[in-house]
Design an enzyme around this catalytic site. Sequence first.
Site, mmCIF file in Angstrom:
data_model
loop_
_atom_site.group_PDB
_atom_site.id
_atom_site.type_symbol
_atom_site.label_atom_id
_atom_site.label_comp_id
_atom_site.label_asym_id
_atom_site.label_seq_id
_atom_site.Cartn_x
_atom_site.Cartn_y
_atom_site.Cartn_z
ATOM 1 C CB ALA A 38 0.937 -17.441 -58.780
ATOM 2 N NE ARG A 63 -6.255 -25.558 -51.995
ATOM 3 C CZ ARG A 63 -6.917 -26.541 -52.577
ATOM 4 N NH1 ARG A 63 -8.240 -26.566 -52.518
ATOM 5 N NH2 ARG A 63 -6.288 -27.487 -53.246
ATOM 6 C CE1 TYR A 87 -6.926 -22.465 -55.552
ATOM 7 C CE2 TYR A 87 -6.000 -24.675 -55.491
ATOM 8 C CZ TYR A 87 -5.890 -23.331 -55.239
ATOM 9 O OH TYR A 87 -4.727 -22.845 -54.695
ATOM 10 C CG LEU A 103 -2.864 -23.892 -58.825
ATOM 11 C CD1 LEU A 103 -3.876 -25.047 -58.867
ATOM 12 C CD2 LEU A 103 -3.000 -23.099 -57.528
ATOM 13 C CG HIS A 108 1.115 -27.128 -63.272
ATOM 14 N ND1 HIS A 108 2.224 -26.733 -64.005
ATOM 15 C CD2 HIS A 108 0.869 -26.106 -62.415
ATOM 16 C CE1 HIS A 108 2.620 -25.547 -63.608
ATOM 17 N NE2 HIS A 108 1.823 -25.144 -62.634
ATOM 18 C CE LYS A 126 6.553 -20.604 -68.136
ATOM 19 N NZ LYS A 126 6.226 -19.437 -67.262
ATOM 20 N NE ARG A 196 10.615 -20.310 -57.052
ATOM 21 C CZ ARG A 196 10.836 -19.021 -57.301
ATOM 22 N NH1 ARG A 196 11.236 -18.651 -58.505
ATOM 23 N NH2 ARG A 196 10.658 -18.116 -56.359
ATOM 24 C CG ASP A 208 11.550 -22.468 -61.433
ATOM 25 O OD1 ASP A 208 12.083 -21.440 -61.844
ATOM 26 O OD2 ASP A 208 10.421 -22.476 -60.898
#
Length: 395
Positions: A38, A63, A87, A103, A108, A126, A196, A208
């Site tokens: 990320a 991945r 993972y 992620l 999550h 979050k 998103r 978000d």
Amino acid sequence: MGAFLCRIYHISNPPKLEPTNHTERKLKALRFGCLGAAKITPAVLVRPAHTHSEVVLYAVATRDAKRAEAYAKEHGFQKSYGGETGYQDLIDDPDVDVVYNPLPNGLHFEWTMKALKGGKHVLLEKPATNTAAEAAAIYALAGRKNLVVLEAFHYRFHPAVQRVKAILDSGELGAIKNISVDLTAPEGTAPEGDIRWSYDLGGGSTMDPGCYTVNVLRYLASSNPTAVLTARAIPYSPRPEHAQVDKTFWATLALENDIIGELHSNLSEPKIFGIIPRMPKLQARVQCEKGSVEIFNFLIPHYYHYITVKPKGKGKRRRVEKAYTFKGAAKGEEWWTTYRYQLEAFVDKVQGRTPQTWVEPEDTIANMKWVEAIYAKDGFGSRPASKYVYHEDAE
């Protein structure tokens, strides 16, 4: 200006640990494994880790094996895992103590539950999950296994927002009457195809930036909502796949102690005249019986912020405050970011020490409850629950 430039420099180039700390690091360090590559990871984990003697950037998994290897090399992780099992391979590594999970929202729950099943503590981005029920399940499992899970509302760990709360809690301004919170991002922050905007992955403005506005409201009010009075949202686009994905939302909530909360977030503020990007809104304003207090840039106050206090009454004067460190505290530097303060608290908790502040499980669960309540009121509906099923006999 000099202090601002100094903070920027140290944030981008954190000082290296003194040589005497390296032995301590080897003896006490927590080895962090990161799920995914990320964009937020360097700010949240990589740079703060460079100045924490008890944190080691141990492994990263993606991945794509080549991407994982390149990411590890770029950011200083010792190992990388890749491919379809990447993972899980990271979680199964017995040398990993902590899993950082940045992620997409919709993943999550699954990967936090798997990390806990594997005996790992979790620093969880979050919003923690897509639903309050999933958040409750995570903390129930963490409790059974005596593991630490922290939802990464990083702003809560910085002196700035804590100073605002201290002003409110002091009684100087009297009882709280109204709290309004705005958090917006300029158009282009989340481009077409960004996760998103994916309903299946838990996307949307309320999930978000919106989850922050709910959290700030509850934190400053020191109470939970009692009802969502109004809620309105605008979809990201008219296309069917975006029918339940909100670009912006407004909500009015009633809280305990007769407080009214007004929330607004936007993941894509349109440009002025279609050309000029808008400045993000990052404010929280609190109206009280005897005055008001406002914080500009509650989200990333380590760069720059100011707290404006306006008491009412004869002889009362407006004042502006700033808080980059905790007065008299043994820990903290003026250039510490919200993420660095957060990492300090997380490590303290895992190591059995008392953190300066903490986001409790009940706090995380309540936040998701009211995010879902807003979605219910505006008709967009909660994000889909994970299909992952945890079996008790798998423990």
